[in-house]
Design an enzyme around this catalytic site. Structure first.
Site, PDB file in Angstrom:
ATOM      1  CG  HIS A 216       4.085   1.299  -3.543  1.00 21.86           C
ATOM      2  ND1 HIS A 216       3.082   0.738  -2.794  1.00 21.86           N
ATOM      3  CD2 HIS A 216       4.815   0.205  -3.956  1.00 21.86           C
ATOM      4  CE1 HIS A 216       2.828  -0.439  -2.624  1.00 21.86           C
ATOM      5  NE2 HIS A 216       4.462  -1.017  -3.575  1.00 21.86           N
TER       6      HIS A 216
ATOM      7  NE  ARG B 160       2.127  -4.040   0.022  1.00 24.70           N
ATOM      8  CZ  ARG B 160       2.928  -4.486  -0.827  1.00 24.70           C
ATOM      9  NH1 ARG B 160       4.011  -3.588  -1.107  1.00 24.70           N
ATOM     10  NH2 ARG B 160       2.954  -5.570  -1.858  1.00 24.70           N
TER      11      ARG B 160
END
Ligand code: GLV
Length: 317
Positions: free
Chosen positions: A280, A232
């Site tokens: 991502h 993350r």
């Protein structure tokens, strides 16, 4: 007996596709796509990705929250998330995708992909055969859950020297492991490439920062260490990463995640010569492999069977 309904609260995803798939896979269950949530007792199960804050708070019958991602930090960002069990995604499909990404990035740095791409751009033919052997490179895996363990084992098969670190002790066949903050310096001291697949929690936020980069070896065949983060963005201190690249504390980074997503157009990461970035996209959640196991878990829970892949609320992963 009437089956409990499903609320789909998946911000930024193709809700029409996911709700159609859940409707087909869960006959007898009503599927609601209701960004503001509901305030009745029609919903037993919520399926979420970054649910809007408070959207689950009025579900009087809510029994379980299923995260559509392996990481569940997005669930806890909602201060009104109800106190019911939370289940994360664990699927071979997602695990394989993540390991592919990790192996791809490791090999790209190991085989000097960025350098050869720059040379190709400038039409430079430079016969340079100084490639280090995989066995001479130590990959340190931060996070040894389902994803980290699988990626570590696959890198080991490629011939790399692999080590791992996790919060609590994990055993992996043939891979030396470290755990806890006390063993972090010893772990980092031998690492040429650091791969981060940690969950984002209050304990891990911002941990990929200068003090860590400075503890990694600079004696390895890559000169300075490489960082690969597919966990993350909140795990990384982005100012420190840029500074470490500029002063040579890190030689290169591959980042799939960022503090702010989408990455702002004026971010220095876009054009930095030592940065490889992906949007991502390391391991997408695929409806064709995720929907049925989630519905099977709902049916099993209705029959009184225990849930699998439960999130620990205390540690938030
Ligand atoms: C994606 O980021 C996930 O958590 O699966």
């Amino acid at each position: 007996m009437k089956k409990g309904g499903i609320l789909l609260a998946a911000t930024g995803w193709d809700s029409a596709l996911w709700s159609r798939m859940f409707t087909d896979a869960a006959p007898g269950r009503q599927v609601f796509v209701d960004p503001d949530g509901r305030t009745d007792d029609s919903v037993d199960y919520a399926i979420v990705w970054k649910q809007p804050a408070g959207s689950l708070a009025g579900l009087k019958n809510l029994k379980v929250i299923f995260s559509l991602g392996a990481g569940v930090d997005h669930v806890f960002r909602d201060p009104l998330v109800p106190d019911v069990p939370i289940v994360r995604v664990v699927s071979n499909d997602l695990t394989n995708r993540m390991s592919e990404y990790v192996v791809w990035q490791v090999l790209d740095h190991h085989r000097m992909g960025p350098k050869y791409r720059r040379q190709q751009q400038d039409a430079i033919w430079l016969e340079d055969r100084s490639q280090p052997a995989a066995k001479d490179i130590t990959i340190g895996m931060l996070g040894l859950g389902v994803l980290g363990s699988d990626a570590a084992m696959k890198l080991k098969v490629m011939g790399f020297n692999v080590t791992g670190w996790s919060r609590s002790h994990h055993h992996l066949d043939g891979i030396p492991t470290f755990h806890g903050q006390e063993q972090m310096p010893a772990f980092l001291a031998g690492v040429d490439m650091l791969v981060c697949l940690l969950p984002l929690t209050p304990a891990t936020a911002n941990m990929l920062a200068m003090p860590m980069f400075e503890m990694m070896t600079k004696r390895g065949p890559l000169g300075a260490p490489v960082l690969i983060n597919a966990g993350r963005g909140g795990l990384q201190n982005e100012k420190d990463i840029l500074a470490a690249l500029d002063i040579g504390t890190l030689s290169a980074v591959s980042l799939d995640v960022f503090q702010q997503e989408p990455l702002p157009v004026d971010s220095p990461f876009w054009s930095h010569p030592k940065v490889t970035l992906t949007p991502h996209a390391a391991a997408a959640s695929d409806p064709f492999s995720l929907v049925k196991p989630i519905v099977d878990q709902m049916d099993a829970f209705d029959r009184g069977e225990p849930l699998r892949n439960l999130v620990d609320r205390k540690h938030q992963y």
